[in-house]
Design a protein around this motif. Structure first.
Motif, PDB file in Angstrom:
ATOM      1  N   ARG A 116       0.838  -1.215   0.000  1.00 53.62           N
ATOM      2  CA  ARG A 116       0.000   0.000   0.000  1.00 53.62           C
ATOM      3  C   ARG A 116       0.866   1.255   0.000  1.00 53.62           C
ATOM      4  NH1 ARG A 116      -4.582  -1.912   4.383  1.00 53.62           N
ATOM      5  NH2 ARG A 116      -6.023  -2.812   2.868  1.00 53.62           N
ATOM      6  N   GLN A 117       1.923   1.250   0.799  1.00 51.52           N
ATOM      7  CA  GLN A 117       2.817   2.410   0.853  1.00 51.52           C
ATOM      8  C   GLN A 117       3.545   2.581  -0.481  1.00 51.52           C
ATOM      9  OE1 GLN A 117       5.874   2.233   3.859  1.00 51.52           O
ATOM     10  NE2 GLN A 117       6.254   4.431   3.728  1.00 51.52           N
ATOM     11  N   TYR A 118       3.993   1.473  -1.057  1.00 52.00           N
ATOM     12  CA  TYR A 118       4.672   1.533  -2.356  1.00 52.00           C
ATOM     13  C   TYR A 118       3.739   2.115  -3.416  1.00 52.00           C
ATOM     14  CZ  TYR A 118       7.192   0.030  -6.528  1.00 52.00           C
ATOM     15  OH  TYR A 118       7.845   0.002  -7.725  1.00 52.00           O
ATOM     16  N   ALA A 119       2.502   1.624  -3.435  1.00 54.61           N
ATOM     17  CA  ALA A 119       1.518   2.115  -4.408  1.00 54.61           C
ATOM     18  C   ALA A 119       1.260   3.610  -4.208  1.00 54.61           C
ATOM     19  CB  ALA A 119       0.216   1.321  -4.286  1.00 54.61           C
ATOM     20  N   ASN A 138       3.258   5.826  -2.913  1.00 60.02           N
ATOM     21  CA  ASN A 138       4.447   6.567  -3.337  1.00 60.02           C
ATOM     22  C   ASN A 138       4.536   6.677  -4.854  1.00 60.02           C
ATOM     23  OD1 ASN A 138       5.289   7.054  -0.729  1.00 60.02           O
ATOM     24  ND2 ASN A 138       6.647   5.281  -0.658  1.00 60.02           N
ATOM     25  N   LYS A 139       4.004   5.688  -5.563  1.00 66.04           N
ATOM     26  CA  LYS A 139       4.013   5.693  -7.022  1.00 66.04           C
ATOM     27  C   LYS A 139       2.748   6.329  -7.599  1.00 66.04           C
ATOM     28  CE  LYS A 139       7.849   3.420  -7.629  1.00 66.04           C
ATOM     29  NZ  LYS A 139       8.998   3.990  -8.313  1.00 66.04           N
ATOM     30  N   ASP A 140       1.864   6.792  -6.712  1.00 66.83           N
ATOM     31  CA  ASP A 140       0.578   7.386  -7.115  1.00 66.83           C
ATOM     32  C   ASP A 140      -0.228   6.412  -7.972  1.00 66.83           C
ATOM     33  OD1 ASP A 140      -1.288   9.427  -6.938  1.00 66.83           O
ATOM     34  OD2 ASP A 140      -0.642  10.327  -8.838  1.00 66.83           O
ATOM     35  N   LYS A 141      -0.267   5.159  -7.512  1.00 67.35           N
ATOM     36  CA  LYS A 141      -1.012   4.100  -8.187  1.00 67.35           C
ATOM     37  C   LYS A 141      -1.827   3.340  -7.150  1.00 67.35           C
ATOM     38  CE  LYS A 141       2.060   3.142 -12.066  1.00 67.35           C
ATOM     39  NZ  LYS A 141       2.611   2.062 -12.889  1.00 67.35           N
ATOM     40  N   THR A 142      -2.757   2.531  -7.636  1.00 61.78           N
ATOM     41  CA  THR A 142      -3.501   1.654  -6.732  1.00 61.78           C
ATOM     42  C   THR A 142      -2.730   0.351  -6.565  1.00 61.78           C
ATOM     43  OG1 THR A 142      -4.726   0.563  -8.509  1.00 61.78           O
ATOM     44  CG2 THR A 142      -5.697   2.596  -7.582  1.00 61.78           C
ATOM     45  N   VAL A 143      -3.087  -0.407  -5.538  1.00 63.07           N
ATOM     46  CA  VAL A 143      -2.480  -1.720  -5.348  1.00 63.07           C
ATOM     47  C   VAL A 143      -2.779  -2.592  -6.565  1.00 63.07           C
ATOM     48  CG1 VAL A 143      -2.513  -3.825  -3.945  1.00 63.07           C
ATOM     49  CG2 VAL A 143      -2.467  -1.594  -2.828  1.00 63.07           C
ATOM     50  N   THR A 144      -3.980  -2.494  -7.091  1.00 64.81           N
ATOM     51  CA  THR A 144      -4.343  -3.255  -8.289  1.00 64.81           C
ATOM     52  C   THR A 144      -3.403  -2.921  -9.440  1.00 64.81           C
ATOM     53  OG1 THR A 144      -6.667  -3.419  -7.649  1.00 64.81           O
ATOM     54  CG2 THR A 144      -6.166  -3.651 -10.006  1.00 64.81           C
ATOM     55  N   GLU A 193      -1.016  -5.556 -11.333  1.00 61.08           N
ATOM     56  CA  GLU A 193      -1.161  -5.743 -12.780  1.00 61.08           C
ATOM     57  C   GLU A 193       0.146  -5.439 -13.511  1.00 61.08           C
ATOM     58  OE1 GLU A 193      -5.907  -4.936 -13.482  1.00 61.08           O
ATOM     59  OE2 GLU A 193      -4.532  -3.244 -13.665  1.00 61.08           O
ATOM     60  N   ASP A 194       0.849  -4.386 -13.110  1.00 60.90           N
ATOM     61  CA  ASP A 194       2.140  -4.053 -13.720  1.00 60.90           C
ATOM     62  C   ASP A 194       3.131  -5.195 -13.523  1.00 60.90           C
ATOM     63  OD1 ASP A 194       1.118  -1.602 -14.465  1.00 60.90           O
ATOM     64  OD2 ASP A 194       2.221  -0.454 -12.938  1.00 60.90           O
ATOM     65  N   TRP A 195       3.156  -5.765 -12.328  1.00 61.87           N
ATOM     66  CA  TRP A 195       4.065  -6.869 -12.034  1.00 61.87           C
ATOM     67  C   TRP A 195       3.716  -8.079 -12.904  1.00 61.87           C
ATOM     68  CZ3 TRP A 195       3.023 -11.654  -9.547  1.00 61.87           C
ATOM     69  CH2 TRP A 195       4.150 -12.417  -9.300  1.00 61.87           C
ATOM     70  N   ILE A 196       2.436  -8.409 -12.999  1.00 60.47           N
ATOM     71  CA  ILE A 196       2.004  -9.547 -13.812  1.00 60.47           C
ATOM     72  C   ILE A 196       2.362  -9.317 -15.270  1.00 60.47           C
ATOM     73  CG2 ILE A 196      -0.027 -10.773 -14.685  1.00 60.47           C
ATOM     74  CD1 ILE A 196      -1.255 -10.372 -11.852  1.00 60.47           C
TER      75      ILE A 196
END
Length: 59
Positions: A19-22, A24-30, A34-37
């Protein structure tokens, strides 16, 4: 696009970390997941297949 729900069990520490990473990147966890997949290598599979892929496929 039809969406499907994915439930994942993880520790609260890991959930807070993603959640913190998302945030910081101004993105959702989803979006992060999805980016990782999307970065995973593509295997030739039938997109309409109902057979699940193995969890640890042999390369």
């Amino acid at each position: 696009m039809k969406t499907t729900r994915l439930n994942v069990r993880m520790s609260e520490r890991r959930l807070n970390k993603i959640r913190q990473y998302a945030a910081n990147k101004d993105k959702t966890v989803t979006q992060i997941v999805e980016d990782w997949i999307d970065r995973l290598p593509n295997k030739e599979i039938d997109k309409n297949s109902t057979v699940p892929l193995p969890v640890n496929p042999a390369d």
